[in-house]
Design an enzyme around this catalytic site. Sequence first.
Site, PDB file in Angstrom:
ATOM      1  N   LYS A 182       9.051 -41.169  45.398  1.00 20.78           N
ATOM      2  CA  LYS A 182       8.124 -42.144  44.828  1.00 20.78           C
ATOM      3  C   LYS A 182       7.502 -41.638  43.537  1.00 20.78           C
ATOM      4  O   LYS A 182       7.393 -42.383  42.541  1.00 20.78           O
ATOM      5  CB  LYS A 182       7.032 -42.494  45.841  1.00 20.78           C
ATOM      6  CG  LYS A 182       6.098 -43.599  45.353  1.00 20.78           C
ATOM      7  CD  LYS A 182       5.178 -44.103  46.432  1.00 20.78           C
ATOM      8  CE  LYS A 182       4.115 -43.101  46.780  1.00 20.78           C
ATOM      9  NZ  LYS A 182       3.007 -43.703  47.550  1.00 20.78           N
ATOM     10  N   SER A 183       7.096 -40.376  43.518  1.00 20.38           N
ATOM     11  CA  SER A 183       6.468 -39.823  42.319  1.00 20.38           C
ATOM     12  C   SER A 183       7.413 -39.871  41.130  1.00 20.38           C
ATOM     13  O   SER A 183       7.025 -40.226  40.009  1.00 20.38           O
ATOM     14  CB  SER A 183       6.038 -38.374  42.574  1.00 20.38           C
ATOM     15  OG  SER A 183       5.051 -38.304  43.576  1.00 20.38           O
ATOM     16  N   ARG A 207       7.412 -42.275  37.457  1.00 21.44           N
ATOM     17  CA  ARG A 207       7.513 -41.651  36.138  1.00 21.44           C
ATOM     18  C   ARG A 207       8.758 -42.097  35.384  1.00 21.44           C
ATOM     19  O   ARG A 207       8.736 -42.251  34.162  1.00 21.44           O
ATOM     20  CB  ARG A 207       7.475 -40.126  36.305  1.00 21.44           C
ATOM     21  CG  ARG A 207       6.091 -39.603  36.718  1.00 21.44           C
ATOM     22  CD  ARG A 207       6.171 -38.213  37.335  1.00 21.44           C
ATOM     23  NE  ARG A 207       4.859 -37.613  37.558  1.00 21.44           N
ATOM     24  CZ  ARG A 207       4.088 -37.863  38.604  1.00 21.44           C
ATOM     25  NH1 ARG A 207       4.494 -38.734  39.529  1.00 21.44           N
ATOM     26  NH2 ARG A 207       2.917 -37.263  38.737  1.00 21.44           N
ATOM     27  N   GLY A 213      -1.711 -45.580  43.838  1.00 22.16           N
ATOM     28  CA  GLY A 213      -2.684 -44.702  43.195  1.00 22.16           C
ATOM     29  C   GLY A 213      -2.083 -43.894  42.062  1.00 22.16           C
ATOM     30  O   GLY A 213      -2.721 -43.691  41.014  1.00 22.16           O
ATOM     31  N   SER A 245      -4.940 -31.791  40.844  1.00 17.08           N
ATOM     32  CA  SER A 245      -4.474 -33.173  40.874  1.00 17.08           C
ATOM     33  C   SER A 245      -3.342 -33.350  39.868  1.00 17.08           C
ATOM     34  O   SER A 245      -3.568 -33.316  38.656  1.00 17.08           O
ATOM     35  CB  SER A 245      -5.605 -34.149  40.545  1.00 17.08           C
ATOM     36  OG  SER A 245      -5.094 -35.464  40.411  1.00 17.08           O
ATOM     37  N   ASP A 252       0.339 -34.313  50.214  1.00 24.26           N
ATOM     38  CA  ASP A 252       0.753 -35.598  50.786  1.00 24.26           C
ATOM     39  C   ASP A 252       1.392 -35.465  52.158  1.00 24.26           C
ATOM     40  O   ASP A 252       1.557 -36.461  52.870  1.00 24.26           O
ATOM     41  CB  ASP A 252       1.726 -36.304  49.842  1.00 24.26           C
ATOM     42  CG  ASP A 252       1.029 -36.957  48.666  1.00 24.26           C
ATOM     43  OD1 ASP A 252      -0.177 -37.221  48.768  1.00 24.26           O
ATOM     44  OD2 ASP A 252       1.691 -37.191  47.639  1.00 24.26           O
ATOM     45  N   LYS A 292      -7.719 -39.993  49.511  1.00 22.83           N
ATOM     46  CA  LYS A 292      -6.385 -40.558  49.353  1.00 22.83           C
ATOM     47  C   LYS A 292      -6.446 -42.054  49.710  1.00 22.83           C
ATOM     48  O   LYS A 292      -7.500 -42.676  49.600  1.00 22.83           O
ATOM     49  CB  LYS A 292      -5.393 -39.794  50.232  1.00 22.83           C
ATOM     50  CG  LYS A 292      -5.083 -38.391  49.719  1.00 22.83           C
ATOM     51  CD  LYS A 292      -4.263 -38.469  48.437  1.00 22.83           C
ATOM     52  CE  LYS A 292      -3.761 -37.124  47.983  1.00 22.83           C
ATOM     53  NZ  LYS A 292      -2.912 -37.225  46.767  1.00 22.83           N
ATOM     54  N   ARG A 297      -7.976 -39.103  55.034  1.00 18.83           N
ATOM     55  CA  ARG A 297      -6.920 -38.658  55.944  1.00 18.83           C
ATOM     56  C   ARG A 297      -7.395 -37.585  56.919  1.00 18.83           C
ATOM     57  O   ARG A 297      -6.831 -37.464  58.010  1.00 18.83           O
ATOM     58  CB  ARG A 297      -5.708 -38.171  55.132  1.00 18.83           C
ATOM     59  CG  ARG A 297      -4.960 -39.328  54.495  1.00 18.83           C
ATOM     60  CD  ARG A 297      -3.785 -38.898  53.656  1.00 18.83           C
ATOM     61  NE  ARG A 297      -3.059 -40.081  53.184  1.00 18.83           N
ATOM     62  CZ  ARG A 297      -2.164 -40.084  52.205  1.00 18.83           C
ATOM     63  NH1 ARG A 297      -1.869 -38.951  51.585  1.00 18.83           N
ATOM     64  NH2 ARG A 297      -1.555 -41.189  51.846  1.00 18.83           N
ATOM     65  N   ARG A 339       0.837 -43.028  55.237  1.00 16.19           N
ATOM     66  CA  ARG A 339       1.183 -41.710  55.774  1.00 16.19           C
ATOM     67  C   ARG A 339       0.500 -41.465  57.122  1.00 16.19           C
ATOM     68  O   ARG A 339       1.064 -40.815  57.996  1.00 16.19           O
ATOM     69  CB  ARG A 339       0.833 -40.624  54.760  1.00 16.19           C
ATOM     70  CG  ARG A 339       1.590 -40.790  53.452  1.00 16.19           C
ATOM     71  CD  ARG A 339       1.671 -39.501  52.663  1.00 16.19           C
ATOM     72  NE  ARG A 339       2.142 -39.754  51.304  1.00 16.19           N
ATOM     73  CZ  ARG A 339       3.407 -39.934  50.960  1.00 16.19           C
ATOM     74  NH1 ARG A 339       4.349 -39.899  51.881  1.00 16.19           N
ATOM     75  NH2 ARG A 339       3.736 -40.160  49.701  1.00 16.19           N
TER      76      ARG A 339
END
Length: 749
Positions: A336-337, A341, A409, A481, A630, A657, A661, A702
């Site tokens: 996903k990341s 991008r 996010g 981050s 994550d 998050k 979590r 998640r």
Amino acid sequence: MSAVSEPEFNQPAVGKLVVIGLGLIGGSVSAGLRQQNGCREAIGIVRNQETIDVALERGVVDRAYLNLSDVAPELGAGDVVFVAVPTLAIESVLRDIQAQVSAEVTITDGASVKGSVREAAINVFGEVPVNLVLGHPIAGSEQSGVAAANPSLYQKHRVILTPEASTGEQHLARVTTLWQTLGAEVLTMTVAEHDEVLGATSHLPHAIAYSLVDTLAHDIGNPNIFRYAAGGFRDFTRIASSDPVMWHDIMRANRSAVLHSLDKFVDNLLRLRDGIEREDGEYLLGVFTRAKAARDHFTRMLAGRALQDSAAVAPAKLRVKHSSGLTGRLRVPGDKSISHRAIMLGSLANGTTEITGLLESEDSLATLQAFRDMGVVIEGPTEGRVTVYGVGLRGLKAPHKPLYLGNAGTSARLLSGILAAQKFASTITGDASLSARPMGRVIEPLTAMGAVIESESGQLPLAFSPAQGFNAIDYQVPMASAQVKSCLLLAGLYAKGITRVKESQITRDHTERMLGGFGCTLEQTPDGWLTVHGGSELTACQVDVPGDFSSAAFFMVAASITPGSDILLEHVGVNPSRTGALDILRQMGADIELLNPATAGGEPVADIRVRYAPLTGVVIPTELVSRAIDEFPALFVAAACASGTTELSGAAELRVKESDRLANMAQGLIALGVPVTTRADGLSICGAALSGGEVDSAGDHRVAMALALAGLRASGTVMVNGAECIASSFPGFVAHAKQLGISIEVIDS
């Protein structure tokens, strides 16, 4: 717009139901409530005896009259009058009601234009009375009249109510219960919003359909035009068979909203004509791909097949039972990341970028749609393949509406770095979960660079003003981050000078790697500063998105805790900045091998073999926290199945998050019999025998998937509520889990 909660149906929804106008809409309400025992008696008021005879013969009503005066004296509190007459006839009906019906009786309607009904009510009563609840059922048929009445017409359809501030709560609750008894989903919105939305999505399409058929039938003049018309013509023009009188009234009643939408459509149609005349292939492709994406999204919403094959909208829960050894091999969806991008940098590059393996989740599709809304032509996704026709660093165009990012996010923070530097205004919005997440961590440094950003309490929506001066800065990220770091690196592409960013801890480096792949050279000083030169151009390239390590981590944990397991996860990204969970699992005693190492799109990949092994609790090293941030929900389940205690500190980031979590995973595990103690920045989990039980995802994908894993080792069934959120990152989770032998089912809520 908001949804209305569903009440208990221990008694009829209403007392006596009086329906004025027994056409399709009113007749279906009456017939449906009678079938569901939702009213004590259904009474019709119509204009002719023939309709009365048909209504009684077909069981649409219990009795019927030609005049309201025949039944008005017997109506009182708990009874409902439903007005189902043409829009422009409502005022005269309301005058009859005002003169004859007690103010204790609830009044509602089914007209598709609420502004005209509201105006009619004010003309009659001097105000919108407490007992009047304006409503509009979004359901219909090509057929009309009482003979077309269908008791199931409103099942799984939406009804919009537009209550006023003065509307009585008991009257609103009664009308809500009426529609929910008929199987409808009840939403509320303002009168103005309703008429604007329906003007665009219902009234405009009807106007276009009527006009198209009229054009073909009378203006083109070819007698064979309908004989050889294809299915597309049939499907689109179906709505032109609707009642002409009703739509004549609707167009007049909602004149302003229809004209507004029609003007926009005509402008777009003229631009399309110009594009065809100029043979502007890029423009045409942009229109068609944007339209296809929007229509496909609409289709997925209607289908509600989220957890199985596509994105979820319908509430759902997971039922997981104790499973034996997991076996098999599978390839998890794209990272996903990296997907986020690839879309962003491909859009900002010069040339055409080809992407394979893109994750087709709600989050990734939200990013893709945002760039389409800013004028980027994007083909796909089709089985993970996407073609992005880059517009260059300065080629984005002002979006016509706020950019809605759902629950993405990563997209919200990275996109902020791009939007902050543009010469046009823009706004980012998101769902309730994303709108609760902190954005101050990117607002602060971007403001220091010269951005003008409006936000309430440092949360979405974010409104960006056109950038006047945008300058490079040196910035040390106070909390680990990757999103903040990436936001500033992307902003640095637009800044005057050299932007330098330094992290407190190492985080995932996908942005740095991909910028390099697009031809932008980043420099890193010996003391840890990353530098990017403003004005660096990006050149299109090919991006092969590897399997998402975070998605793979759930199955790594599943195999590690289930005796007899032996699985192979293929072509997974194993970027060292992402594999903290792998290191933690190995410290706990997991049997994990990396096979067939390779490189894809500048990212290291490998096949991951996982076999069951007894796990032992550990103290998780703080230096691994940012590299496993994550994956902790899954790791918490591994800790619950391990012998001894697992300790985590330095993970306060987990509080902000998609949900808290730490708190939500602790709550879920405790409900399954696992001792958990939470702290501000971590928790302690004492491994124990898990019991069955019902747990909640808190709307966090998640958390939902991790708690589902607990069912593998639980003595009883584990039910995970709110599982529809899984579609935001892993829409095929259930199918993949079944492929390995996990006993898991989706239960429609």
